[in-house]
Design a protein around this motif. Structure first.
Motif, mmCIF file in Angstrom:
data_model
loop_
_atom_site.group_PDB
_atom_site.id
_atom_site.type_symbol
_atom_site.label_atom_id
_atom_site.label_comp_id
_atom_site.label_asym_id
_atom_site.label_seq_id
_atom_site.Cartn_x
_atom_site.Cartn_y
_atom_site.Cartn_z
ATOM 1 N N UNK A 1 0.831 -1.204 0.000
ATOM 2 C CA UNK A 1 0.000 0.000 0.000
ATOM 3 C C UNK A 1 0.864 1.252 0.000
ATOM 4 N N UNK A 2 1.969 1.223 0.747
ATOM 5 C CA UNK A 2 2.870 2.387 0.787
ATOM 6 C C UNK A 2 3.445 2.700 -0.589
ATOM 7 N N UNK A 3 3.875 1.685 -1.321
ATOM 8 C CA UNK A 3 4.453 1.906 -2.643
ATOM 9 C C UNK A 3 3.449 2.554 -3.592
ATOM 10 N N UNK A 4 2.197 2.159 -3.477
ATOM 11 C CA UNK A 4 1.163 2.747 -4.328
ATOM 12 C C UNK A 4 0.878 4.194 -3.924
ATOM 13 N N UNK A 5 0.838 4.427 -2.630
ATOM 14 C CA UNK A 5 0.596 5.791 -2.150
ATOM 15 C C UNK A 5 1.735 6.723 -2.534
ATOM 16 N N UNK B 1 2.205 9.857 8.402
ATOM 17 C CA UNK B 1 1.090 8.923 8.608
ATOM 18 C C UNK B 1 1.594 7.491 8.781
ATOM 19 N N UNK B 2 2.605 7.124 8.002
ATOM 20 C CA UNK B 2 3.182 5.788 8.148
ATOM 21 C C UNK B 2 3.773 5.616 9.549
ATOM 22 N N UNK B 3 4.486 6.630 10.003
ATOM 23 C CA UNK B 3 5.077 6.566 11.354
ATOM 24 C C UNK B 3 3.991 6.486 12.420
ATOM 25 N N UNK B 4 2.964 7.331 12.302
ATOM 26 C CA UNK B 4 1.886 7.349 13.288
ATOM 27 C C UNK B 4 1.128 6.026 13.329
ATOM 28 N N UNK B 5 0.953 5.400 12.162
ATOM 29 C CA UNK B 5 0.262 4.110 12.119
ATOM 30 C C UNK B 5 1.014 3.057 12.916
ATOM 31 N N UNK B 6 2.335 3.203 13.013
ATOM 32 C CA UNK B 6 3.167 2.302 13.816
ATOM 33 C C UNK B 6 3.325 2.816 15.248
ATOM 34 N N UNK B 7 2.475 3.757 15.640
ATOM 35 C CA UNK B 7 2.507 4.332 16.991
ATOM 36 C C UNK B 7 3.828 5.039 17.280
ATOM 37 N N UNK C 1 13.561 6.805 10.121
ATOM 38 C CA UNK C 1 12.527 6.030 10.812
ATOM 39 C C UNK C 1 11.822 5.081 9.860
ATOM 40 N N UNK C 2 11.519 5.546 8.647
ATOM 41 C CA UNK C 2 10.887 4.676 7.666
ATOM 42 C C UNK C 2 11.783 3.495 7.321
ATOM 43 N N UNK C 3 13.078 3.756 7.228
ATOM 44 C CA UNK C 3 14.024 2.669 6.953
ATOM 45 C C UNK C 3 14.021 1.663 8.100
ATOM 46 N N UNK C 4 13.907 2.175 9.331
ATOM 47 C CA UNK C 4 13.901 1.276 10.491
ATOM 48 C C UNK C 4 12.659 0.386 10.508
ATOM 49 N N UNK C 5 11.539 0.911 10.000
ATOM 50 C CA UNK C 5 10.318 0.108 9.910
ATOM 51 C C UNK C 5 10.318 -0.813 8.689
ATOM 52 N N UNK C 6 11.379 -0.746 7.887
ATOM 53 C CA UNK C 6 11.521 -1.671 6.769
ATOM 54 C C UNK C 6 10.907 -1.230 5.461
ATOM 55 N N UNK C 7 10.557 0.041 5.345
ATOM 56 C CA UNK C 7 9.936 0.510 4.103
ATOM 57 C C UNK C 7 11.000 0.946 3.095
ATOM 58 N N UNK C 8 10.834 0.489 1.865
ATOM 59 C CA UNK C 8 11.690 0.905 0.767
ATOM 60 C C UNK C 8 10.884 1.800 -0.162
ATOM 61 N N UNK C 9 11.547 2.784 -0.747
ATOM 62 C CA UNK C 9 10.832 3.814 -1.500
ATOM 63 C C UNK C 9 10.713 3.426 -2.970
ATOM 64 N N UNK C 10 9.807 2.505 -3.216
ATOM 65 C CA UNK C 10 9.515 2.057 -4.566
ATOM 66 C C UNK C 10 8.173 2.616 -5.021
ATOM 67 N N UNK C 11 8.041 2.808 -6.321
ATOM 68 C CA UNK C 11 6.786 3.295 -6.889
ATOM 69 C C UNK C 11 6.004 2.128 -7.469
ATOM 70 N N UNK C 12 4.711 2.089 -7.162
ATOM 71 C CA UNK C 12 3.832 1.063 -7.718
ATOM 72 C C UNK C 12 2.597 1.745 -8.282
ATOM 73 N N UNK C 13 2.207 1.326 -9.481
ATOM 74 C CA UNK C 13 1.032 1.910 -10.129
ATOM 75 C C UNK C 13 -0.034 0.846 -10.398
ATOM 76 N N UNK C 14 0.006 -0.241 -9.630
ATOM 77 C CA UNK C 14 -0.987 -1.317 -9.774
ATOM 78 C C UNK C 14 -2.193 -1.010 -8.900
ATOM 79 N N UNK C 15 -3.070 -0.165 -9.406
ATOM 80 C CA UNK C 15 -4.175 0.318 -8.594
ATOM 81 C C UNK C 15 -5.454 -0.513 -8.748
ATOM 82 N N UNK C 16 -5.515 -1.359 -9.774
ATOM 83 C CA UNK C 16 -6.751 -2.097 -10.031
ATOM 84 C C UNK C 16 -6.984 -3.171 -8.974
#
Length: 508
Positions: free
Chosen positions: A80-84, A142-148, A198-213
């Motif tokens: 979901x993050x990659x799409x957002x 928002x990603x950080x807040x979702x992880x408290x 912080x995003x790196x610590x939560x394991x998120x990589x900054x990739x783009x995804x356009x698979x919205x269907x």
């Protein structure tokens, strides 16, 4: 981390960030007073500031409930993050480009002409790239807040203020008023970058995804985001309307209102951020679990804490409006007339403090219920009330009427949201909340009486000492009154503080 610890951390960091923003305002006022350059900057800065107030909150409102739902089901959140990320970069990159191209036309919408129009448009061109930084800030916070996790998003406000101040001192001597605009954009960039580790610590990589269907989570967010964005824009529409009303009153009024609002927004940001940020994920979680009793308990505690904290601030700002403005701004080009203009608006803004805070928290309660349309409707009603109040109040109160109109609008929105939430989930608060209100109001009366009684003696002192002693005595009277009246929330707070500072039994 407990709610109290989280709130305390947010209070401290937000206070530092707001103080830095305040020092920026002091510097601008020292250079330009309430003249044309200050007006142009405050008008131009309205757009990135509004985006900063609207976009992170809107993304927060749609993304956190969805993220919490995925986490409750132990499903992946990185897809979901990659799409957002792709959506945010596409949308705000386009917005920034259009803003730069049509900066002159946008500045003209404020009714400006001549040199003020040209200067405002030039500043806007430098500020519009901030849209991309603000969009990413909204997503990443928002990603950080979702992880408290609330530390680094709040730290971003400190980074913003520090970079802005440092850049101003370097750039304004080189580029004049335009340096203010460049520094503003650099500040938003700094706020964004702060969250990367912080995003790196939560394991998120900054990739783009356009698979919205056929993405149910994204589709659900899409259904809610339009009303939320409309509601957020509606909530900030008064800022743009205010600029228009102020420009019609006279030169310098825009800057006077901006400076007064800067003072009022400091406690607003500190205390509202301290409670709405950590409470919203909790509200959303309890709603997801069907625990409506717990949801309403948390909401009442938030409303009560905000009342206890903000009502005495309202009284203090009303009683000390002129000395606060003198101490904060009276230097350089900020002369006696600037003091008078700004001090006249401050008490009227202060009257709306609690209503604005309650409105924001109640709005978050509706978002937790995944009801995004009601806050939009109420926001539209609020704009109508604001315009009508300005029409009625400006003839007699001038720009003070503009500030008071904001308070009237906020009270109408908070009341309507409260009543509609009552109809949706049952009584949002218990009778104990009314007793908290009564104790708070009585304690504020005691505080005000003590301040007024001692004022003839304290007013003979130096201005800085007069304010420190007056505010300090007022705080002591207010706190002591609440303790003597045995206000449960104050007792709970004191008990937690004492528990932290008192060694446990058996320890040396």
């Amino acid at each position: 981390m407990s709610l109290l610890k989280t709130a305390s951390m947010i209070v401290v960091l937000t206070l530092v960030g707001r103080l830095l923003g305040f020092f920026r305002s002091v510097y601008v006022s020292n250079l330009y007073g309430t003249g044309m350059e200050a007006d142009a900057f405050n008008i131009a800065a309205t757009i990135p500031l509004t985006l900063f107030l609207v976009i992170p909150g809107a993304i927060n409102a749609v993304l956190i409930p969805t993220m919490r739902g995925l986490m409750e089901k132990e499903q992946r959140t990185d897809v979901l993050y990659h799409k957002m990320l792709g959506i945010i970069l596409g949308v705000f990159g386009t917005v920034a480009l259009l803003g730069v191209v049509f900066a002159h036309e946008i500045a003209g919408m404020f009714g400006l002409t001549g040199a003020k129009l040209d200067l405002t448009a030039e500043m806007l061109q430098w500020m519009w790239p901030s849209a991309v930084f603000i969009g990413l800030t909204g997503l990443w916070s928002s990603m950080c807040n979702a992880h408290q996790h609330f530390f680094t998003p709040t730290l971003g406000t400190v980074a913003n203020g520090a970079i802005v101040i440092g850049s101003i001192y370097v750039l304004v001597p080189l580029y004049g008023p335009t340096g203010l605009a460049i520094a503003t954009s650099l500040g938003y960039l700094a706020a964004m970058i702060t969250m990367l580790p912080t995003l790196r610590r939560f394991g998120y990589q900054h990739r783009l995804s356009f698979s919205y269907k056929k993405d149910e989570a994204l589709a659900g967010m899409g259904e809610r985001v339009i009303p939320i964005l409309i509601g957020a824009v509606v909530a900030q529409a008064t800022t743009f309307l205010e600029r228009g009303f102020a420009e019609s009153v006279g030169t310098g009024v825009i800057s006077a209102l901006a400076n007064a609002n800067q003072i009022v927004q400091m406690p607003m940001a500190i205390f509202v951020g301290a409670f709405t940020l950590p409470l919203f994920p909790l509200l959303a979680t309890h709603v997801k679990r069907g625990e409506m009793g717990e949801m309403k308990h948390i909401l009442q505690k938030g409303l009560a804490y905000l009342f206890i904290l903000l009502i005495p601030v309202t009284v203090g700002l009303s009683l000390y409006a002129e000395p606060i403005i003198r101490l904060a701004f009276e230097r350089g080009a900020f002369d006696e007339q600037s003091v008078a203009l700004t001090a006249w608006a401050l008490p009227f803004y202060a009257l709306g403090l609690y209503a604005l805070a309650a409105r924001d928290l109640l709005t978050r309660a509706f978002y937790a219920l995944e009801n995004t349309r009601t806050p939009v409707t109420i926001g539209v009603v609020g704009i109508g009330v604001y315009v009508a109040a300005n029409w009625l109040l400006i003839p007699s109160l001038e720009h003070g009427g503009i500030a008071l109109a904001q308070a009237v609008s906020a009270f109408s929105q908070a009341l309507l949201l409260f009543l509609l939430l009552w109809r949706a989930v049952g009584t949002p608060v218990k009778s104990s909340f009314l007793w908290t209100m009564a104790r708070t109001i009585l304690s504020c009366g005691i505080m005000a009486a003590g301040i007024l009684l001692l004022d003839p003696m304290l007013s003979q002192l130096a201005l800085w000492l007069y304010l420190i002693l007056g505010i300090g005595i007022g705080m002591l009277l207010y706190s002591a009154s609440l303790v003597l009246m045995r206000e449960p929330l104050v007792a709970e707070l004191l008990q937690k503080v004492l528990k932290r500072v008192t060694p446990s039994r058996g320890q040396s």
